[in-house]
Motif scaffolding. Structure first.
Motif, PDB file in Angstrom:
ATOM      1  N   LEU A 191     -48.122  38.641   2.981  1.00 58.17           N
ATOM      2  CA  LEU A 191     -48.030  39.668   4.027  1.00 58.17           C
ATOM      3  C   LEU A 191     -49.122  40.704   3.796  1.00 58.17           C
ATOM      4  N   SER A 195     -55.417  38.432   6.853  1.00 60.90           N
ATOM      5  CA  SER A 195     -55.146  37.733   5.597  1.00 60.90           C
ATOM      6  C   SER A 195     -56.341  36.981   5.039  1.00 60.90           C
ATOM      7  N   GLN A 240     -50.517  38.818  11.059  1.00 65.45           N
ATOM      8  CA  GLN A 240     -49.408  39.384  11.824  1.00 65.45           C
ATOM      9  C   GLN A 240     -49.781  39.564  13.298  1.00 65.45           C
ATOM     10  N   TYR A 281     -41.897  42.728  14.595  1.00 66.98           N
ATOM     11  CA  TYR A 281     -42.557  42.103  13.453  1.00 66.98           C
ATOM     12  C   TYR A 281     -41.552  41.379  12.553  1.00 66.98           C
ATOM     13  N   LEU A 300     -41.695  37.392  11.783  1.00 63.98           N
ATOM     14  CA  LEU A 300     -41.730  36.833  10.430  1.00 63.98           C
ATOM     15  C   LEU A 300     -40.608  35.824  10.219  1.00 63.98           C
ATOM     16  N   LEU A 358     -41.986  35.771  -1.058  1.00 63.13           N
ATOM     17  CA  LEU A 358     -42.831  36.694  -0.315  1.00 63.13           C
ATOM     18  C   LEU A 358     -43.721  37.484  -1.257  1.00 63.13           C
ATOM     19  N   GLY A 371     -46.183  40.931  -0.560  1.00 68.09           N
ATOM     20  CA  GLY A 371     -46.659  41.886   0.424  1.00 68.09           C
ATOM     21  C   GLY A 371     -47.464  43.003  -0.207  1.00 68.09           C
ATOM     22  N   GLY A 400     -47.651  45.640   4.000  1.00 64.85           N
ATOM     23  CA  GLY A 400     -46.968  44.367   3.765  1.00 64.85           C
ATOM     24  C   GLY A 400     -45.866  44.488   2.737  1.00 64.85           C
ATOM     25  N   TYR A 448     -43.031  45.770   4.693  1.00 68.72           N
ATOM     26  CA  TYR A 448     -42.675  44.691   5.618  1.00 68.72           C
ATOM     27  C   TYR A 448     -41.744  43.688   4.935  1.00 68.72           C
TER      28      TYR A 448
END
Length: 373
Positions: A69, A77, A99, A119, A123, A141, A143, A147, A150
């Motif tokens: 993320l 990214s 995103q 968002y 995801l 995950l 981030g 992120g 997130y």
């Protein structure tokens, strides 16, 4: 108890296919030339409400999947493939998500769709699609910056799908983040005002103090212009950089545009890459001019998190505030010391993947191997 090791703290971090496959995944290209080591490199477009999201999937398909993320809101990214991929892709399958409205995902001019709630829904669709395609029971995950928040926001409603989580220079408390930078800059300006300076310099610093006090007493409703001034314009006048401890390591727009091998790795032409910044401005402005985003605070909600979590932050990260990582760690009351870790990286700012890539990767590898095996 916290065990301090050096300065680190440990606790317990295209060609569009002609058909649509399950869970609305559209293949853009399938560069799945399996090498001798069986690593893959695929590009996907995943259907979400009123748009499509780009996901680059690289690494070992037989290994646990980590969804990356990026920061922002408004980042992309592609650069993470260069910064983090070489260390992680042989041992994991990394899904680099752009995103909504960002990077190689479709542009988004409808700002009503650029919200935290949307968002989170996006995801969840991506994660379900990846789980189905790669036959995974859960995901991990990772981030960075926005992120980092997130990931926590997602886990607060879909934690059962996440096996482990790495939050890198993330935030959970916007009040702390905003006021931390304002107060730091105020202290720097007042300190400089005590020195022997010219009248011109004195007026400049007094204007900075006045502007910081205005922002501090605002309601942060329309924060886009103010926060960019605080992070990019004020710091050089006060003798520091909000993002980097070592400014020689900054990767500029021109650096990327002149690096043909990097553009090729990220699968961007120069013209396409220039559009990334334009898209980022739209997304960031939409979020930053939304008071709900600017005052979001989930610190007290973190007690609900039971997924093993690692918190990593540079010791000179003034973007989220130098104490934010410890604030997050302390708020994870639902996790035992064995299932949460805190690492403070020395002489590092807001971008450890650029300033301390080997140390960051070592920490991430140790954490994900521990909780995915």
């Amino acid at each position: 108890m916290k065990k301090i090791v050096v300065i680190r703290k440990h606790l317990a971090t295209l060609i569009l296919a002609s058909f649509i496959i399950k869970l609305s995944v559209i293949f853009v290209s399938c560069n799945q030339c399996k090498k001798a080591d069986e690593l893959i490199d695929s590009e996907l477009m995943i259907e979400i409400p009123e748009s499509q999201l780009y996901v680059r999937v690289r690494g070992n398909p037989e290994k646990p999947i980590i969804v990356n993320l990026h920061g922002g809101p408004g980042g992309y990214s592609g650069i993470d493939i260069k910064l983090m991929g070489p260390y992680l892709e042989e041992q994991f399958l990394i899904a680099y998500l752009d995103q909504r409205g960002c990077g190689k995902s479709l542009s988004c001019s409808d700002t009503s769709m650029l919200t935290v709630e949307q968002y989170i829904e996006d995801l969840d669709i991506v994660i379900d699609s990846l789980k189905s395609r790669y036959n995974k029971q859960s995901v991990n995950l990772m981030g960075t910056s926005w992120g980092g928040m997130y990931g926590f926001l997602y886990m607060l409603s879909h934690e059962g799908k996440v096996k482990s989580y790495a939050c890198i220079d993330g935030k959970v408390n916007s009040h702390y983040q905003n006021h931390s930078l304002i107060d730091f800059e105020l202290s720097k300006a007042k300190e400089l005002l005590q020195t022997n300076i010219s009248e011109t310099r004195k007026n400049e610093l007094e204007n900075i103090v006045s502007e910081l006090l205005r922002i501090k007493n605002s309601n942060f409703a329309h924060f886009h212009k103010d926060v960019n001034w605080m992070k990019h314009e004020a710091p050089p006048k006060l003798g520091f950089n909000a993002y980097f401890a070592d400014t020689s390591k900054i990767i500029s727009l021109n650096d990327v545009l002149q690096d043909t091998s990097l553009l090729k790795l990220m699968k961007y032409s120069k013209e396409e890459y220039l559009q990334v910044g334009e898209k980022a401005e739209i997304v960031n402005r939409a979020f930053r001019n939304n008071p709900d985003y600017n005052i979001i605070n989930i610190e007290q909600d973190l007690i609900k998190i039971t997924t093993p979590t690692i918190i990593i932050q540079g010791d000179k990260d003034y973007v989220v505030g130098t104490g934010h990582a410890e604030l997050i760690y302390d708020a994870l009351l639902g996790l035992s010391d064995e299932n949460k870790e805190l690492h403070i990286l020395p002489n590092t700012g807001h971008c450890p993947a650029i300033e301390s890539p080997e140390l960051l990767s070592e920490i991430l590898m140790d954490f994900f191997e521990k909780y995915t095996n």
